[in-house]
Design an enzyme around this catalytic site. Structure first.
Site, PDB file in Angstrom:
ATOM      1  N   ARG A 129       0.782  -1.218  -0.180  1.00  0.00           N
ATOM      2  CA  ARG A 129       0.014   0.041   0.076  1.00  0.00           C
ATOM      3  C   ARG A 129       0.889   1.189   0.082  1.00  0.00           C
ATOM      4  NH1 ARG A 129      -2.710  -3.004   3.939  1.00  0.00           N
ATOM      5  NH2 ARG A 129      -4.717  -3.998   3.036  1.00  0.00           N
ATOM      6  N   LYS A 151       3.144  11.479 -11.216  1.00  0.00           N
ATOM      7  CA  LYS A 151       2.594  10.678 -11.964  1.00  0.00           C
ATOM      8  C   LYS A 151       3.226   9.230 -12.288  1.00  0.00           C
ATOM      9  CE  LYS A 151      -0.406  13.446 -14.912  1.00  0.00           C
ATOM     10  NZ  LYS A 151      -0.801  13.919 -16.316  1.00  0.00           N
ATOM     11  N   GLU A 193      10.346  19.262 -24.363  1.00  0.00           N
ATOM     12  CA  GLU A 193       9.479  19.363 -23.232  1.00  0.00           C
ATOM     13  C   GLU A 193       9.930  20.508 -22.530  1.00  0.00           C
ATOM     14  OE1 GLU A 193       7.028  17.415 -22.798  1.00  0.00           O
ATOM     15  OE2 GLU A 193       7.524  15.304 -23.561  1.00  0.00           O
ATOM     16  N   LYS A 235       7.443  23.236 -13.709  1.00  0.00           N
ATOM     17  CA  LYS A 235       6.649  21.901 -13.513  1.00  0.00           C
ATOM     18  C   LYS A 235       6.109  21.805 -11.987  1.00  0.00           C
ATOM     19  CE  LYS A 235       5.142  17.223 -14.447  1.00  0.00           C
ATOM     20  NZ  LYS A 235       5.623  16.014 -14.951  1.00  0.00           N
ATOM     21  N   GLU A 245      -4.375  17.405 -12.036  1.00  0.00           N
ATOM     22  CA  GLU A 245      -4.626  17.761 -13.405  1.00  0.00           C
ATOM     23  C   GLU A 245      -6.282  18.083 -13.423  1.00  0.00           C
ATOM     24  OE1 GLU A 245      -2.495  15.860 -16.377  1.00  0.00           O
ATOM     25  OE2 GLU A 245      -3.873  16.268 -17.948  1.00  0.00           O
ATOM     26  N   ARG A 249      -2.639  21.802 -14.886  1.00  0.00           N
ATOM     27  CA  ARG A 249      -1.672  21.058 -15.257  1.00  0.00           C
ATOM     28  C   ARG A 249      -1.864  20.439 -16.696  1.00  0.00           C
ATOM     29  NH1 ARG A 249       0.819  16.025 -11.459  1.00  0.00           N
ATOM     30  NH2 ARG A 249       2.317  15.347 -12.763  1.00  0.00           N
ATOM     31  N   ASN A 253       0.322  19.436 -21.675  1.00  0.00           N
ATOM     32  CA  ASN A 253       0.024  18.353 -22.590  1.00  0.00           C
ATOM     33  C   ASN A 253       0.213  19.204 -23.836  1.00  0.00           C
ATOM     34  OD1 ASN A 253      -0.431  15.929 -21.401  1.00  0.00           O
ATOM     35  ND2 ASN A 253      -2.193  16.990 -20.417  1.00  0.00           N
ATOM     36  N   HIS A 256       0.646  17.481 -27.023  1.00  0.00           N
ATOM     37  CA  HIS A 256       0.560  16.021 -26.883  1.00  0.00           C
ATOM     38  C   HIS A 256      -0.598  15.261 -27.478  1.00  0.00           C
ATOM     39  CE1 HIS A 256       3.863  16.886 -24.177  1.00  0.00           C
ATOM     40  NE2 HIS A 256       3.769  15.624 -23.950  1.00  0.00           N
ATOM     41  N   HIS A 260       0.297  12.431 -29.816  1.00  0.00           N
ATOM     42  CA  HIS A 260       0.006  10.884 -29.406  1.00  0.00           C
ATOM     43  C   HIS A 260      -0.581  10.331 -30.824  1.00  0.00           C
ATOM     44  CE1 HIS A 260      -0.367  12.017 -24.741  1.00  0.00           C
ATOM     45  NE2 HIS A 260       1.009  11.558 -25.243  1.00  0.00           N
ATOM     46  N   HIS A 272       8.576  10.352 -28.707  1.00  0.00           N
ATOM     47  CA  HIS A 272       7.760  10.972 -28.224  1.00  0.00           C
ATOM     48  C   HIS A 272       8.068  12.540 -28.064  1.00  0.00           C
ATOM     49  CE1 HIS A 272       4.635  12.436 -25.066  1.00  0.00           C
ATOM     50  NE2 HIS A 272       5.744  13.099 -24.637  1.00  0.00           N
TER      51      HIS A 272
END
Ligand SMILES: NC(=O)c1ccc[n+]([C@@H]2O[C@H](COP(=O)([O-])OP(=O)(O)OC[C@H]3O[C@@H](n4cnc5c(N)ncnc54)[C@H](O)[C@@H]3O)[C@@H](O)[C@H]2O)c1
Ligand SMILES: [Zn+2]
Length: 371
Positions: A129, A151, A193, A235, A245, A249, A253, A256, A260, A272
């Site tokens: 946990r 994340k 980025e 960030k 998000e 946040r 993206n 992106h 993607h 990427h």
């Protein structure tokens, strides 16, 4: 969020991610793996280092030596590449922790790029946990993006990052000298980025990148140090305001949703960061066509991305391919596309876009050999 120079540590800087009782420091500097005992004074006895063979060959011995004999160190090497971010690998790490009787006081240390960081973080979030987690990112992308913000995820055959958790590390240690061994293409992808932060959040930083592109291409230590620090500050700022998000946040993206789609259709040939660079150009062009971004701003973005050897035109995909991929984006709500769109250099907004022909027009204008 604060940045402090620690006077006794040479070039070490400290950035704080402010999340109340889950706040943590990001250390940025050179040769930081040599300072692990000072930077991580309270490590538990049982430590599991998750890494891969490429990274281990360069950095593992040093990290192990620094941790010292007082720890029980288990090293788990995963395969190299995105495919290793799998349920199978996750299960193998869990098996190994259980087989070695790791208890709830253990800590997981991620030594590697975003793939290692994402899976190690998800292991840390879920083993018994949740156990302590430390990030030692070794790619530029991991140093400016994936190691910060909590994340964590693994992929499922049905899609990327479908299984995961928000789980913040105890600290992030960014040793910038690691980047010397990084392949050129991976380095450029990290810069995509970095450029993103300038576009969405900080016009001065964007101008600084323009002025320092040669130094960054030469991997100049001081310039890199600043670029990484500033990216992490931005960030950290964004994550502190919107950890899960709900709004702000999502600006991370930029490019992106388009990117993607490119990555999914051209998995073997587009990385990427490259796909994000081409996607950023589409987002900028969309805004130019709407008269909400100047042609000069679009041009500056393109010139900077090109200076970092990043592609600024998307590969040819059919309109149906674009649409199908883009409407699968996680930001789609009630069947409506939501795009991060630059409103200037240094500012962006998340907007619902209902007019597909306008989107298609921007894509068409920013596709290879369409000029
Ligand atoms: N968690 C987040 O917020 C977040 C954000 C962005 C991306 N990601 C994830 O990050 C992953 C991509 O990360 P990445 O671009 O770092 O890829 P990666 O981890 O696959 O690393 C790229 C390559 O560089 C090698 N490498 C790593 N460090 C090196 C070094 N110092 N010298 C030489 N080679 C080195 C790796 O072995 C690999 O071959 C994706 O899975 C993506 O989903 C996560
Ligand atoms: Zn990205």
């Amino acid at each position: 969020m604060t940045v402090k120079q620690a006077p006794h540590q040479g070039h070490l800087s400290r950035i704080r991610v402010g999340l109340a009782d889950r706040s943590y420091p990001i250390y940025v500097g050179r040769q930081l793996f040599q300072q692990l005992p000072q930077l991580l004074p309270n490590l538990p006895k049982q430590l599991c280092i998750v890494t891969n063979a490429v990274v281990a060959a360069h950095y593992l011995a040093n990290v192990r030596d620094q941790l010292g004999p007082q720890h029980d160190v288990l090293v788990h090497e995963i395969a190299d590449g995105e495919h290793a971010k799998s349920l199978t690998t996750y299960g193998e790490i869990m098996d190994s922790l259980i087989a070695h009787s790791f208890n709830r006081d253990c800590a997981i240390i991620a030594l590697g790029g975003g793939v290692v960081g994402d899976i190690a973080g998800f292991v840390a979030a879920t083993y018994q946990r949740g156990v302590d987690f430390y990030q030692l990112p070794t790619t530029l992308l991991a140093q400016v993006d994936s190691s910060v913000g909590g994340k964590t995820a693994i992929n499922h055959p049905g899609g990327k990052n479908l299984i995961g958790a928000f789980y913040q590390p105890q600290s992030v240690i960014i040793s910038t000298d690691c980047l010397a061994t990084l392949e050129q293409r991976d380095y450029a992808c990290g810069l995509a980025e970095v450029v993103k932060y300038g576009i969405i959040y900080d016009a001065d930083f964007f101008a600084w990148l323009e002025a320092n592109q040669q130094k960054l291409n030469a991997r100049d230590a001081q310039a890199l140090n600043y670029a990484i620090q500033r990216s992490c500050q931005i960030k950290a700022d964004i994550v502190a305001q919107d950890e899960r998000e709900q709004g702000l946040r999502a600006l991370l993206n930029l490019g992106h949703t388009f990117g993607h789609a490119i990555e999914a259709e051209h998995y073997a040939t587009w990385r990427h960061g490259e796909a994000v660079a081409a996607g950023t150009m589409i987002a900028a062009e969309y805004m130019r066509q709407q008269d909400q971004l100047s042609a000069t701003a679009v041009e500056r973005i393109e010139v900077l991305l090109q200076a970092f050897a990043l592609p600024t035109r998307a590969p040819r995909l059919s309109e149906v391919q674009w649409q199908q991929r883009m409407y699968r984006d996680k930001k789609v709500q009630a069947g409506e596309l939501r795009l991060v769109l630059p409103t200037g250099i240094g500012a962006a907004e998340l907007r619902t876009v209902t007019d597909w022909p306008s989107v298609w027009s921007a894509i068409a204008a920013m596709t290879e050999s369409s000029r």
